[in-house]
Write a protein that holds these residues in place. Structure first.
Motif, PDB file in Angstrom:
ATOM      1  N   VAL A   1       1.109   8.815 -16.021  1.00 33.95           N
ATOM      2  CA  VAL A   1       2.522   8.789 -16.511  1.00 33.95           C
ATOM      3  C   VAL A   1       3.496   8.886 -15.341  1.00 33.95           C
ATOM      4  CG1 VAL A   1       2.094   9.545 -18.785  1.00 33.95           C
ATOM      5  CG2 VAL A   1       2.575  11.069 -17.329  1.00 33.95           C
ATOM      6  N   LYS A   2       3.063   9.309 -14.246  1.00 35.33           N
ATOM      7  CA  LYS A   2       4.105   9.910 -13.018  1.00 35.33           C
ATOM      8  C   LYS A   2       3.806   9.072 -11.739  1.00 35.33           C
ATOM      9  CE  LYS A   2       4.386  14.904 -13.989  1.00 35.33           C
ATOM     10  NZ  LYS A   2       4.212  16.232 -13.518  1.00 35.33           N
ATOM     11  N   PRO A   3       5.162   8.778 -11.148  1.00 33.91           N
ATOM     12  CA  PRO A   3       4.998   8.152  -9.941  1.00 33.91           C
ATOM     13  C   PRO A   3       4.133   8.736  -8.930  1.00 33.91           C
ATOM     14  CG  PRO A   3       7.230   9.105 -10.222  1.00 33.91           C
ATOM     15  CD  PRO A   3       6.209   9.113 -11.396  1.00 33.91           C
ATOM     16  N   VAL A   4       3.769   8.192  -7.552  1.00 32.46           N
ATOM     17  CA  VAL A   4       3.058   8.653  -6.719  1.00 32.46           C
ATOM     18  C   VAL A   4       3.669  10.075  -6.194  1.00 32.46           C
ATOM     19  CG1 VAL A   4       2.011   8.484  -4.408  1.00 32.46           C
ATOM     20  CG2 VAL A   4       1.726   6.801  -6.141  1.00 32.46           C
ATOM     21  N   GLU A   5       5.103   9.989  -5.764  1.00 28.99           N
ATOM     22  CA  GLU A   5       5.572  10.979  -4.950  1.00 28.99           C
ATOM     23  C   GLU A   5       5.866  12.374  -6.011  1.00 28.99           C
ATOM     24  OE1 GLU A   5       8.658   7.723  -6.629  1.00 28.99           O
ATOM     25  OE2 GLU A   5       6.886   8.077  -5.481  1.00 28.99           O
ATOM     26  N   ALA A   6       5.823  12.032  -7.420  1.00 22.83           N
ATOM     27  CA  ALA A   6       5.889  13.068  -8.376  1.00 22.83           C
ATOM     28  C   ALA A   6       4.607  13.728  -8.659  1.00 22.83           C
ATOM     29  CB  ALA A   6       6.918  12.711  -9.693  1.00 22.83           C
TER      30      ALA A   6
ATOM     31  N   MET B   1       0.873  -1.147   0.067  1.00 25.12           N
ATOM     32  CA  MET B   1       0.108   0.082   0.051  1.00 25.12           C
ATOM     33  C   MET B   1       0.785   0.905   0.045  1.00 25.12           C
ATOM     34  SD  MET B   1      -3.014   1.272   2.582  1.00 25.12           S
ATOM     35  CE  MET B   1      -3.812  -0.242   2.369  1.00 25.12           C
ATOM     36  N   SER B   2       0.575   2.174  -0.915  1.00 25.21           N
ATOM     37  CA  SER B   2       1.431   3.456  -1.016  1.00 25.21           C
ATOM     38  C   SER B   2       1.498   4.391   0.285  1.00 25.21           C
ATOM     39  CB  SER B   2       1.100   4.336  -2.390  1.00 25.21           C
ATOM     40  OG  SER B   2      -0.427   4.844  -2.148  1.00 25.21           O
ATOM     41  N   LYS B   3       2.373   5.367   0.331  1.00 27.12           N
ATOM     42  CA  LYS B   3       2.181   6.166   1.469  1.00 27.12           C
ATOM     43  C   LYS B   3       0.773   6.994   1.349  1.00 27.12           C
ATOM     44  CE  LYS B   3       4.491  10.403   3.276  1.00 27.12           C
ATOM     45  NZ  LYS B   3       5.601  11.142   2.872  1.00 27.12           N
ATOM     46  N   TYR B   4       0.516   7.301   0.136  1.00 24.34           N
ATOM     47  CA  TYR B   4      -0.815   8.151   0.060  1.00 24.34           C
ATOM     48  C   TYR B   4      -2.029   7.601   0.692  1.00 24.34           C
ATOM     49  CZ  TYR B   4      -4.524  10.284  -2.470  1.00 24.34           C
ATOM     50  OH  TYR B   4      -5.943  10.637  -2.794  1.00 24.34           O
ATOM     51  N   TRP B   5      -2.290   6.134   0.356  1.00 25.96           N
ATOM     52  CA  TRP B   5      -3.483   5.509   0.510  1.00 25.96           C
ATOM     53  C   TRP B   5      -3.334   5.230   2.177  1.00 25.96           C
ATOM     54  CZ3 TRP B   5      -7.423   6.107  -1.717  1.00 25.96           C
ATOM     55  CH2 TRP B   5      -7.146   6.592  -3.366  1.00 25.96           C
ATOM     56  N   ARG B   6      -2.094   5.016   2.847  1.00 26.44           N
ATOM     57  CA  ARG B   6      -1.781   4.698   4.233  1.00 26.44           C
ATOM     58  C   ARG B   6      -2.406   5.959   4.907  1.00 26.44           C
ATOM     59  NH1 ARG B   6       3.145   2.207   2.928  1.00 26.44           N
ATOM     60  NH2 ARG B   6       4.189   4.049   3.419  1.00 26.44           N
ATOM     61  N   VAL B   7      -2.098   7.089   4.606  1.00 25.00           N
ATOM     62  CA  VAL B   7      -2.510   8.207   5.287  1.00 25.00           C
ATOM     63  C   VAL B   7      -3.831   8.667   5.265  1.00 25.00           C
ATOM     64  CG1 VAL B   7      -2.100  10.693   5.182  1.00 25.00           C
ATOM     65  CG2 VAL B   7      -0.180   9.425   4.993  1.00 25.00           C
ATOM     66  N   LEU B   8      -4.426   8.140   4.013  1.00 25.33           N
ATOM     67  CA  LEU B   8      -5.837   8.400   3.978  1.00 25.33           C
ATOM     68  C   LEU B   8      -6.745   7.702   4.663  1.00 25.33           C
ATOM     69  CD1 LEU B   8      -7.708  10.020   2.266  1.00 25.33           C
ATOM     70  CD2 LEU B   8      -7.718   8.364   0.295  1.00 25.33           C
ATOM     71  N   LEU B   9      -6.259   6.191   4.644  1.00 27.79           N
ATOM     72  CA  LEU B   9      -6.883   5.402   5.653  1.00 27.79           C
ATOM     73  C   LEU B   9      -6.894   5.581   7.072  1.00 27.79           C
ATOM     74  CD1 LEU B   9      -8.479   2.497   5.985  1.00 27.79           C
ATOM     75  CD2 LEU B   9      -5.997   1.530   6.156  1.00 27.79           C
ATOM     76  N   LEU B  10      -5.742   6.290   7.702  1.00 27.19           N
ATOM     77  CA  LEU B  10      -5.659   6.785   8.820  1.00 27.19           C
ATOM     78  C   LEU B  10      -6.636   7.924   8.968  1.00 27.19           C
ATOM     79  CD1 LEU B  10      -1.858   6.370   9.543  1.00 27.19           C
ATOM     80  CD2 LEU B  10      -3.721   5.151  10.601  1.00 27.19           C
ATOM     81  N   ALA B  11      -6.912   8.932   8.180  1.00 24.63           N
ATOM     82  CA  ALA B  11      -7.665  10.038   8.009  1.00 24.63           C
ATOM     83  C   ALA B  11      -9.142   9.290   8.381  1.00 24.63           C
ATOM     84  CB  ALA B  11      -7.490  10.788   6.887  1.00 24.63           C
ATOM     85  N   CYS B  12      -9.543   8.547   7.497  1.00 24.62           N
ATOM     86  CA  CYS B  12     -10.825   8.003   7.407  1.00 24.62           C
ATOM     87  C   CYS B  12     -11.252   7.195   8.860  1.00 24.62           C
ATOM     88  CB  CYS B  12     -11.054   6.816   6.257  1.00 24.62           C
ATOM     89  SG  CYS B  12     -10.956   7.696   4.652  1.00 24.62           S
TER      90      CYS B  12
END
Length: 479
Positions: free
Chosen positions: A371-376, A1-12
């Motif tokens: 076209v871009k990775p998550v961090e970009a 799971m990407s950092k983005y989705w881990r943070v979003l899950l914690l927020a929910c």
């Protein structure tokens, strides 16, 4: 799971644990189920259908696309082009692995290909009647019959005769009670009237939920605001250079497939913008307003004309043009970060173009995801209210609005803008400006009767491109 989705899950999870504060009479509305959608498209009549389909696929992780049906229209009367839908889906398949880095919920291209159908290759009501069923009409009937409690949205980008045939068949084959239950599940948004099936549907099925600016005078339609150049504002996000930079060039096979504008930019997109979950739009309440515009239910004064034929006045109320008055915010060099300009705009187009920069930037960010990775890439901020989104106050009572736990998954700086949306509520008196910070104090005005005030938070980040999400707090004021 990407950092983005881990943070979003914690927020929910954090949001679910928030208690209601004093004065709140309802729990937060929370995240709604995904909306079911069938698209009827006269693709190849104009490049804008291809444009809109590309944008729609970028939200296929948040909207359940149950059908893509190639149809006719006044501009494409005798042929349908499902192969053109296949071409767009082939480009989507190429970028799908990168999209799934940003959200694993993007559906397989093969699953979407299996939902492509064609309607009758005839114009309008000439294609409706006994024995005129097509794979497109059968798809709609099966979707309505499905054991799914969610409404079925039908987004009509061309003619409506495929939907008309589906309801014709159901009326011939089902009991009145069964038919009424199925019609009650339908939600229709048509891009004006592009065949005579639209007036027929509204006349023959008076309970059918229907959003439309009736007739074929496109210049009078709310959806036209997506591409209308408005004097006195920055229109750059609908310009050809902006499209080339942010959508078409260096954005992979899906961007390369996005055609140049011929007649108008993405005229069909407003038919599904309201289904994108952004915290602002409540599709069941077109009168509350959102990315797809704002609409009110009434019988228009003007008669409906289509292809030179007068269909008379509408026979019952429909969801159609409404008017907003708005002064656009503008950045300030010193002091408060944003201020509302002295310019004031008031008409039906305002209800949609007031959000245009936000949904265009959202589109550009999603195209980056191909076209871009998550961090970009940039991802939208997450609004977390510290209270319920519906409260009841007595006149003179105060209430503190708070979104201090909101955050940006990419770590971008956030801006807060609290404002009133008077046309969405019932109160028409003057109210003092709210602060543009994480919290704002609201004092209920004196009222003679029960009134409703809609308070909107626009939470935006400073990423590239900047993205916005919203919260709507509905305050009921009692004398």
């Amino acid at each position: 799971m990407s950092k983005y989705w881990r943070v979003l899950l914690l927020a929910c999870l954090s949001f679910a644990a928030l208690p209601n504060i004093a004065g709140a009479d309802e729990a937060p509305r929370g995240a709604e189920p995904r909306h079911r959608l069938i698209v009827l498209t006269d693709i190849e009549a104009d490049p804008d259908d291809t444009q809109s389909l590309i944008r729609l696929l970028l939200y296929a992780n948040e909207i359940d696309i149950e059908g893509l049906v190639a149809t006719t229209s006044t501009h494409l009367r005798h042929t349908v082009h499902p192969a053109s839908i296949h071409e767009v889906l082939a480009a989507y398949a190429e970028v799908l692995p990168n999209l799934r880095l940003h959200d694993p919920d993007y559906p397989d291209a093969e699953a979407l290909l299996a939902r492509v159908r064609e309607g009758v290759a005839a114009f309008g009501m000439q294609g409706v009647g006994h024995g005129r069923d097509t794979p497109g009409t059968e798809l709609i009937v099966r979707a309505l019959d499905a054991d799914d409690p969610r409404p079925l949205w039908v987004s009509v980008w061309g003619g409506a005769n495929t939907l008309a045939q589906a309801l014709y068949t159901l009326r011939e084959s089902r009991s009145p009670a069964e038919l009424a239950a199925l019609v009650a599940k339908l939600r229709v948004y048509t891009i004006s009237d592009q065949d005579d099936a639209g007036p027929w549907l509204r006349r023959e099925f008076p309970e059918l939920f229907y959003i439309v600016t009736p007739g074929d005078d496109y210049g009078m339609a709310t959806w036209n605001a997506i591409s209308r150049v408005i004097d006195g504002i920055d229109n750059s996000t609908i310009s050809n250079p902006w499209l080339a930079e942010h959508i078409q060039q260096d954005h992979g096979p899906l961007g390369a497939h996005y055609p140049d504008v011929v007649w108008g930019l993405e005229g069909d997109t407003p038919a599904f913008l309201s289904l994108i979950p952004n915290g602002l739009t409540v599709p069941e309440r077109p009168d509350w307003g959102g990315w797809g515009g704002r609409y009110e239910s009434y019988v228009p004064d003007a008669e409906t004309t289509l292809n030179g034929e007068n269909h008379g006045r509408e026979s019952r109320p429909i969801w159609t043009n409404a008017v907003d008055a708005w002064s656009p915010p503008e950045p300030a060099r010193f002091g408060r970060a944003t201020r509302h300009s002295a310019a004031r705009y008031e008409d039906y187009l305002v209800t949609l173009w007031r959000w245009r920069d936000d949904f265009q930037n959202d589109f550009a960010a999603r195209m980056d995801w191909t076209v871009k990775p998550v961090e970009a890439s940039n991802h939208p901020p997450v609004v977390v209210l510290g209270h319920a989104d519906s409260v009841t106050l007595e006149a003179g009572q105060g209430f503190y609005l708070s979104a201090r736990d909101s955050f940006d998954p990419d770590g971008d700086s956030l801006s807060y803008d609290w404002f009133y949306y008077p046309e969405a509520g019932t109160y028409r008196g003057q109210l003092p400006a709210l602060t543009n910070s994480e919290g704002a104090w609201f004092t209920a005005p004196r009222v003679e009767k029960r009134e409703e005030v809609h308070l909107i938070l626009r939470l935006s980040d400073k990423g590239d491109p900047p993205l916005a999400r919203y919260a709507r707090v509905i305050v009921t004021i009692v004398p």
